[in-house]
Scaffold this active site. Structure first.
Site, mmCIF file in Angstrom:
data_model
loop_
_atom_site.group_PDB
_atom_site.id
_atom_site.type_symbol
_atom_site.label_atom_id
_atom_site.label_comp_id
_atom_site.label_asym_id
_atom_site.label_seq_id
_atom_site.Cartn_x
_atom_site.Cartn_y
_atom_site.Cartn_z
ATOM 1 N N ASP A 31 7.045 -57.472 -12.151
ATOM 2 C CA ASP A 31 7.592 -56.121 -12.041
ATOM 3 C C ASP A 31 7.221 -55.530 -10.692
ATOM 4 O OD1 ASP A 31 8.986 -53.897 -12.834
ATOM 5 O OD2 ASP A 31 7.737 -53.437 -14.552
ATOM 6 N N GLU B 230 12.540 -50.252 -22.292
ATOM 7 C CA GLU B 230 11.110 -50.230 -21.964
ATOM 8 C C GLU B 230 10.540 -48.904 -22.477
ATOM 9 O OE1 GLU B 230 8.120 -50.882 -18.163
ATOM 10 O OE2 GLU B 230 9.964 -49.750 -17.917
ATOM 11 N N HIS C 125 18.043 -51.375 -16.441
ATOM 12 C CA HIS C 125 16.719 -51.180 -17.005
ATOM 13 C C HIS C 125 16.883 -50.457 -18.339
ATOM 14 C CE1 HIS C 125 12.768 -49.262 -17.416
ATOM 15 N NE2 HIS C 125 12.304 -50.039 -16.454
#
Length: 243
Positions: A177, A98, A95
């Site tokens: 998500d 973001e 990840h």
């Protein structure tokens, strides 16, 4: 899974162990142990390939959390290296990107840690050199349009940077998500949002779907099986006569 496989022999399942990259929960302030991703690493080291008779059931590791409130990816270097040393076939998706913060360089860190896919990758446009690396290495961005809109990263989906990533030749796949936070919006909603907001052609949409297979962590044999099935169904879709 076995029932589903009887109806559709192509049905298959693989697991990515998902860990939380935080020392403190952003919402309830729970303090975590020093083993920051113990759940994912435990799964990677202890899950045996006996679930539903599947081989290679666990295929990868992922690290997630609200990025601007999390520790940096580089803190996991040793832990990830040890997990992958014990399982050399383990894939890695991280990840990263973001964020709207100017000092967020997590995509670059993810690349240095050996990530094969990037979760979100939203702010890649800020770093042309990193974008060139992502493109050259064929690393896929797991883009979640509705999540990015819902959480305020893309107030106007027509201005989402992924539409440019696609046309610059970056490998983009569409994802939904966390269903717990997004009230279980179905994947088809993300597809619809991307098609409408980014004015995607059928050829571009086909490429997104194709990349979801080729950039997966399936074995090459399974990729070819799924690609053959997809191409057959996509060809039938393209020849339909719409009223």
């Amino acid at each position: 899974m076995n029932t589903a496989r009887k109806k559709n022999p192509e049905f298959s399942v693989r697991l990515i162990g998902c860990g939380l990259k935080a020392k403190t929960d952003a919402y309830d302030k729970t303090q975590y142990t020093e083993m920051l991703i113990d759940n994912a690493v435990y799964v990677s080291l202890n899950l045996k390939d006996t679930v539903a008779g599947l081989k290679d059931f666990l295929v990868g590791l992922d690290l997630v959390n609200e990025e601007d409130l999390s520790v940096r990816l580089t803190e996991f270097k040793e832990l990830l290296a040890n997990a992958r040393k014990q399982n050399p076939n383990l894939h890695l998706t991280l990840h990263a990107g973001e964020s709207l913060k100017s000092d967020n360089v997590e995509i670059s860190s993810a690349l240095s840690l050996g990530a094969e896919r990037i979760g979100h990758g939203f702010n890649l446009y800020k770093y042309p050199d990193v974008l060139a690396q992502v493109k050259q290495k064929g690393i896929a961005l797991e883009v979640c349009p509705i999540s990015n809109h819902y959480l305020g990263y893309a107030a106007d989906l027509t201005q989402h940077p992924a539409k440019d990533y696609i046309r610059q030749g970056v490998s983009v796949v569409l994802c939904d998500d966390d269903p717990a936070y997004l009230e279980g919006n179905p994947y088809v909603d993300d597809v619809f949002a991307a098609v409408v907001a980014w004015n995607l052609s059928l050829d571009e949409l086909e490429q997104l779907f194709r990349l979801s297979i080729t950039k997966s962590f399936l074995t090459e044999d399974l990729k070819q099986q799924h690609l053959a099935s997809f191409e057959k169904r996509w060809a039938a879709f393209r020849t339909q006569k719409w009223q």
